[in-house]
Design an enzyme around this catalytic site. Structure first.
Site, PDB file in Angstrom:
ATOM      1  N   CYS A   1     -32.932   6.060  10.674  1.00 36.93           N
ATOM      2  CA  CYS A   1     -33.672   7.161  11.333  1.00 36.93           C
ATOM      3  C   CYS A   1     -34.959   7.232  10.838  1.00 36.93           C
ATOM      4  O   CYS A   1     -35.177   6.859   9.588  1.00 36.93           O
ATOM      5  CB  CYS A   1     -32.658   8.496  11.112  1.00 36.93           C
ATOM      6  SG  CYS A   1     -31.497   8.829  12.149  1.00 36.93           S
TER       7      CYS A   1
ATOM      8  N   ARG B   1     -25.202   7.402  17.799  1.00 33.64           N
ATOM      9  CA  ARG B   1     -25.213   6.504  16.748  1.00 33.64           C
ATOM     10  C   ARG B   1     -24.281   7.210  15.416  1.00 33.64           C
ATOM     11  O   ARG B   1     -23.608   6.673  14.745  1.00 33.64           O
ATOM     12  CB  ARG B   1     -26.422   6.460  15.837  1.00 33.64           C
ATOM     13  CG  ARG B   1     -27.413   5.523  16.485  1.00 33.64           C
ATOM     14  CD  ARG B   1     -28.774   5.410  15.630  1.00 33.64           C
ATOM     15  NE  ARG B   1     -28.287   4.997  14.156  1.00 33.64           N
ATOM     16  CZ  ARG B   1     -28.980   5.437  13.243  1.00 33.64           C
ATOM     17  NH1 ARG B   1     -30.214   5.833  13.320  1.00 33.64           N
ATOM     18  NH2 ARG B   1     -28.772   5.289  11.976  1.00 33.64           N
TER      19      ARG B   1
ATOM     20  N   ASP C   1     -28.769  16.584   5.716  1.00 30.71           N
ATOM     21  CA  ASP C   1     -28.178  16.259   6.989  1.00 30.71           C
ATOM     22  C   ASP C   1     -27.825  17.287   7.729  1.00 30.71           C
ATOM     23  O   ASP C   1     -27.809  17.293   9.134  1.00 30.71           O
ATOM     24  CB  ASP C   1     -26.991  15.290   6.956  1.00 30.71           C
ATOM     25  CG  ASP C   1     -27.437  13.852   6.310  1.00 30.71           C
ATOM     26  OD1 ASP C   1     -28.435  13.389   6.400  1.00 30.71           O
ATOM     27  OD2 ASP C   1     -26.544  13.172   6.016  1.00 30.71           O
TER      28      ASP C   1
ATOM     29  N   LYS D   1     -18.913   9.020   9.030  1.00 30.11           N
ATOM     30  CA  LYS D   1     -20.002   7.770   9.499  1.00 30.11           C
ATOM     31  C   LYS D   1     -20.376   7.468   8.129  1.00 30.11           C
ATOM     32  O   LYS D   1     -20.208   5.929   8.057  1.00 30.11           O
ATOM     33  CB  LYS D   1     -21.000   8.248  10.243  1.00 30.11           C
ATOM     34  CG  LYS D   1     -22.235   7.300  10.320  1.00 30.11           C
ATOM     35  CD  LYS D   1     -23.387   7.844  10.943  1.00 30.11           C
ATOM     36  CE  LYS D   1     -24.377   8.520  10.271  1.00 30.11           C
ATOM     37  NZ  LYS D   1     -25.407   7.701   9.600  1.00 30.11           N
ATOM     38  N   ASN D   2     -20.874   7.993   7.327  1.00 30.83           N
ATOM     39  CA  ASN D   2     -21.547   7.510   6.133  1.00 30.83           C
ATOM     40  C   ASN D   2     -20.665   6.971   5.133  1.00 30.83           C
ATOM     41  O   ASN D   2     -20.943   6.144   4.162  1.00 30.83           O
ATOM     42  CB  ASN D   2     -22.434   8.538   5.517  1.00 30.83           C
ATOM     43  CG  ASN D   2     -23.717   8.768   6.270  1.00 30.83           C
ATOM     44  OD1 ASN D   2     -24.210   7.864   7.184  1.00 30.83           O
ATOM     45  ND2 ASN D   2     -24.534   9.968   6.012  1.00 30.83           N
TER      46      ASN D   2
ATOM     47  N   ARG E   1     -38.641   5.832   3.388  1.00 28.53           N
ATOM     48  CA  ARG E   1     -37.153   5.496   2.638  1.00 28.53           C
ATOM     49  C   ARG E   1     -37.490   4.359   2.011  1.00 28.53           C
ATOM     50  O   ARG E   1     -36.695   3.125   2.500  1.00 28.53           O
ATOM     51  CB  ARG E   1     -36.405   5.486   3.848  1.00 28.53           C
ATOM     52  CG  ARG E   1     -36.243   6.818   4.736  1.00 28.53           C
ATOM     53  CD  ARG E   1     -35.053   6.636   5.827  1.00 28.53           C
ATOM     54  NE  ARG E   1     -33.948   6.900   5.334  1.00 28.53           N
ATOM     55  CZ  ARG E   1     -32.784   7.146   5.979  1.00 28.53           C
ATOM     56  NH1 ARG E   1     -32.894   6.850   7.395  1.00 28.53           N
ATOM     57  NH2 ARG E   1     -31.748   7.284   5.717  1.00 28.53           N
TER      58      ARG E   1
ATOM     59  N   ILE F   1     -35.247  16.538   0.091  1.00 31.43           N
ATOM     60  CA  ILE F   1     -35.024  14.992  -0.114  1.00 31.43           C
ATOM     61  C   ILE F   1     -35.966  14.209   1.111  1.00 31.43           C
ATOM     62  O   ILE F   1     -36.393  13.154   0.521  1.00 31.43           O
ATOM     63  CB  ILE F   1     -33.494  14.889   0.473  1.00 31.43           C
ATOM     64  CG1 ILE F   1     -32.373  15.844  -0.010  1.00 31.43           C
ATOM     65  CG2 ILE F   1     -32.891  13.339   0.362  1.00 31.43           C
ATOM     66  CD1 ILE F   1     -32.082  15.461  -1.644  1.00 31.43           C
TER      67      ILE F   1
HETATM   68  N1  EPU Z   1     -35.024   6.947  -2.299  1.00 30.81           N
HETATM   69  C1  EPU Z   1     -35.987   6.110  -3.101  1.00 30.81           C
HETATM   70  N2  EPU Z   1     -35.838   4.942  -3.448  1.00 30.81           N
HETATM   71  C2  EPU Z   1     -34.807   4.321  -3.198  1.00 30.81           C
HETATM   72  C3  EPU Z   1     -33.640   5.022  -2.581  1.00 30.81           C
HETATM   73  C4  EPU Z   1     -33.702   6.464  -2.185  1.00 30.81           C
HETATM   74  O1  EPU Z   1     -37.285   6.711  -3.369  1.00 30.81           O
HETATM   75  O2  EPU Z   1     -34.473   3.184  -3.714  1.00 30.81           O
HETATM   76  C5  EPU Z   1     -35.585   8.199  -2.094  1.00 30.81           C
HETATM   77  C6  EPU Z   1     -35.129   8.476  -0.575  1.00 30.81           C
HETATM   78  O3  EPU Z   1     -36.417   7.967   0.287  1.00 30.81           O
HETATM   79  C7  EPU Z   1     -35.039   9.809  -0.472  1.00 30.81           C
HETATM   80  C8  EPU Z   1     -34.151   9.903  -1.838  1.00 30.81           C
HETATM   81  O4  EPU Z   1     -34.340   9.088  -2.480  1.00 30.81           O
HETATM   82  O5  EPU Z   1     -36.210  10.595  -0.756  1.00 30.81           O
HETATM   83  C9  EPU Z   1     -32.587  10.243  -1.409  1.00 30.81           C
HETATM   84  O6  EPU Z   1     -32.203   9.082  -0.472  1.00 30.81           O
HETATM   85  P1  EPU Z   1     -30.850   8.367  -0.629  1.00 30.81           P
HETATM   86  O7  EPU Z   1     -30.838   7.037  -0.908  1.00 30.81           O
HETATM   87  O8  EPU Z   1     -29.804   9.141  -1.249  1.00 30.81           O
HETATM   88  O9  EPU Z   1     -30.337   8.197   0.981  1.00 30.81           O
HETATM   89  P2  EPU Z   1     -30.028   7.234   1.920  1.00 30.81           P
HETATM   90  O10 EPU Z   1     -28.668   6.417   1.130  1.00 30.81           O
HETATM   91  O11 EPU Z   1     -30.904   6.301   2.478  1.00 30.81           O
HETATM   92  C10 EPU Z   1     -27.996   8.513   2.796  1.00 30.81           C
HETATM   93  C11 EPU Z   1     -27.421   8.565   4.163  1.00 30.81           C
HETATM   94  C12 EPU Z   1     -28.457   9.726   4.735  1.00 30.81           C
HETATM   95  C13 EPU Z   1     -28.541  11.117   4.092  1.00 30.81           C
HETATM   96  C14 EPU Z   1     -28.771  10.904   2.524  1.00 30.81           C
HETATM   97  C15 EPU Z   1     -29.034  11.757   1.615  1.00 30.81           C
HETATM   98  C16 EPU Z   1     -26.284   6.955   4.830  1.00 30.81           C
HETATM   99  C17 EPU Z   1     -26.186   5.677   5.525  1.00 30.81           C
HETATM  100  N3  EPU Z   1     -27.102   7.807   4.969  1.00 30.81           N
HETATM  101  O12 EPU Z   1     -29.200   8.040   3.000  1.00 30.81           O
HETATM  102  O13 EPU Z   1     -27.667  10.024   6.210  1.00 30.81           O
HETATM  103  O14 EPU Z   1     -29.390  12.008   4.706  1.00 30.81           O
HETATM  104  O15 EPU Z   1     -27.918   9.845   2.175  1.00 30.81           O
HETATM  105  O16 EPU Z   1     -27.721  12.483   1.715  1.00 30.81           O
HETATM  106  O17 EPU Z   1     -25.216   7.333   3.959  1.00 30.81           O
HETATM  107  C18 EPU Z   1     -27.713  10.652   8.599  1.00 30.81           C
HETATM  108  O18 EPU Z   1     -26.376  10.524   8.275  1.00 30.81           O
HETATM  109  O19 EPU Z   1     -28.237  11.019   9.446  1.00 30.81           O
HETATM  110  C19 EPU Z   1     -28.474  10.406   7.321  1.00 30.81           C
HETATM  111  C20 EPU Z   1     -29.760   9.978   7.351  1.00 30.81           C
END
Ligand code: EPU
Length: 414
Positions: free
Chosen positions: A117, A397, A305, A23-24, A122, A327
């Site tokens: 989610c 989803r 995850d 998915k991701n 976030r 995280i």
């Molecule tokens: N963060 C910030 N600022 C930013 C971006 C992130 O503070 O601009 C913080 C977030 O709040 C979090 C940490 O950095 O505490 C890591 O966030 P990251 O950006 O890595 O997560 P994401 O890209 O929003 C993706 C996956 C998530 C998965 C996380 C961590 C996708 C669409 N989503 O989220 O997947 O948990 O990486 O590996 O790729 C899921 O599939 O259920 C899911 C939530």
């Protein structure tokens, strides 16, 4: 679509389950097609709600998307850069990849803030700072965000947190930027490697994906390509947790075991019987599990995850398991639902203590987010009696054909 899943638990499961494509990875690859000037073909795209929302958005951009079984043929040649103010943007987090992709292609994007989610705060500040480093200006009004640039010029960008989303969004925005962009402290998740290898096939020049320093040399055009998306390591991890919890003998196919080494090693520490091959994981009946400690980390550490799907199994393990979430400190909503089923869990400030063994009991519970839903499915299979999981749309989803896959393993699920 019925919005609940009903499971009669307590049955040992056996058989084979095939994992779908990631998915991701797919949610990054689809918006990336915006950058192409020719047709892109994707194989084995999972039939899940997040993908349907992205296909809807691609079509709004006048991109033709044809489905043929699980394969997609996407033709972006008549693309139009429209304002993305549709509800679909709010349905998932990954709609924010249109920011990087449309900025890269048109130097202009206007869209709603993404949804996704509810895992606590976030923010997307690192994405936006990355765009600004490349020369973009950002304005916001209410729920809308607008990003503009005269030119995008490569820069050295240091991420304060190794964010998956920010790394991907900056890569997308930098593909056509002039000169060289370097992302330091980049995220190393396999989905970033998959996206980069697709973009490189299309003519991009990305080096270092999978390490913490990624270099992008700007190019002027991307052609089309054919791409096979990697298997979903989180779906695989979910079925592995399920198999260790209620499996008699379960073969999980279409897995890259290196992507889930941290999970496998933790399950083995708990006493699960697991064998891995090139592209499969075999889980044998695992009894007498013992408590373990888990701390979530960025890749290759223990994935946040999978923190939720492993929790029900820890209810079965003897002793006190300790989970630390680094995280998303608030990613513990599944614990409240498990407590309703009889679990003995103390949870506060990004930490949980899980005491076992405890027999879970079927009841009415609610999926509050995608991986919470996955955890509840495993709990329901472990529980005696009937469990109703409400708000199952969260689960659809991210888990392709989950009820059918569970039935294929002998589960009493509908
Ligand atoms: N963060 C910030 N600022 C930013 C971006 C992130 O503070 O601009 C913080 C977030 O709040 C979090 C940490 O950095 O505490 C890591 O966030 P990251 O950006 O890595 O997560 P994401 O890209 O929003 C993706 C996956 C998530 C998965 C996380 C961590 C996708 C669409 N989503 O989220 O997947 O948990 O990486 O590996 O790729 C899921 O599939 O259920 C899911 C939530």
């Amino acid at each position: 679509m019925n919005d609940f899943i009903k499971i009669r638990g307590g049955k040992p499961l056996e058989g084979t389950v095939k994992i779908s494509s990631s998915k991701n990875a797919t949610v990054a690859v689809l918006p990336a097609v915006v950058l192409a000037s020719e047709i892109v073909k994707l194989y084995d795209v999972p039939e899940i709600e997040d993908i349907n929302a992205l296909i809807f958005l691609l079509r709004k951009l006048n991109i033709s998307v044809e489905k043929n079984d699980d394969n997609l043929t996407i033709d972006p040649t008549d693309i139009k850069n429209v304002v993305l103010d549709f509800d679909e943007v709010r349905k998932l987090r990954a709609s924010y990849y249109f920011m990087g992709a449309l900025l890269g292609r048109f130097k202009h994007v206007r869209m709603l803030y993404p949804g996704g989610c509810n895992l606590g705060p976030r923010p997307i500040d690192l994405h936006l700072k990355g765009f600004e480093s490349l020369g973009a200006r950002i304005t916001t009004d209410n729920d809308m965000i607008e990003i503009n640039a005269e030119h995008l010029v490569g820069d050295e960008i240091y991420l304060d947190i190794a964010s998956v989303g920010a790394t991907i969004n900056i890569i997308l925005a930098a593909i056509f930027a002039e000169g060289r962009t370097v992302i330091h402290n980049a995220a190393k998740e396999p989905e970033i490697i998959d996206l980069s290898s697709m973009l490189n096939k299309m003519g991009a020049r990305i080096r270092g994906a999978g390490t913490s320093d990624i270099t992008i040399i700007g190019v002027s055009r991307l052609k089309g390509c054919i791409h096979d998306i990697i298997p979903d390591r989180i779906e695989a991890g979910t079925y592995i947790c399920l198999a260790a919890a209620v499996g008699k003998d379960i073969l999980i196919e279409n897995v890259i075991p290196q992507h889930i080494e941290a999970l496998i090693s933790k399950l083995e520490e708990a006493g699960a019987k697991i064998e891995t091959g090139v592209d499969y994981v075999h889980v044998y009946e695992s009894n007498d599990l013992k408590a373990i400690d888990i701390q979530t980390q960025t890749f290759p550490g223990f994935a946040t995850d999978l923190q939720q799907p492993i929790t029900p199994l820890l209810c079965k393990a003897k002793g006190k398991s300790h989970v630390v979430e680094t995280i998303y400190p608030e990613r513990f909503k599944h614990c409240n639902e498990l407590i309703k089923m009889g679990a003995n869990i103390e949870c506060n400030e990004a930490k949980a203590n899980i005491y076992g063994p405890v027999q879970l009991h079927g009841t009415k519970i609610r999926a509050t987010d995608l991986r919470c839903g996955a955890a509840l499915i495993i709990a329901a299979l472990m529980a005696d009696g009937e469990t109703i999981i409400e708000d199952a749309y969260h689960i659809y989803r991210g888990y392709e054909g989950i009820v059918e896959k569970l039935k294929g393993l002998g589960a009493d699920a509908e």
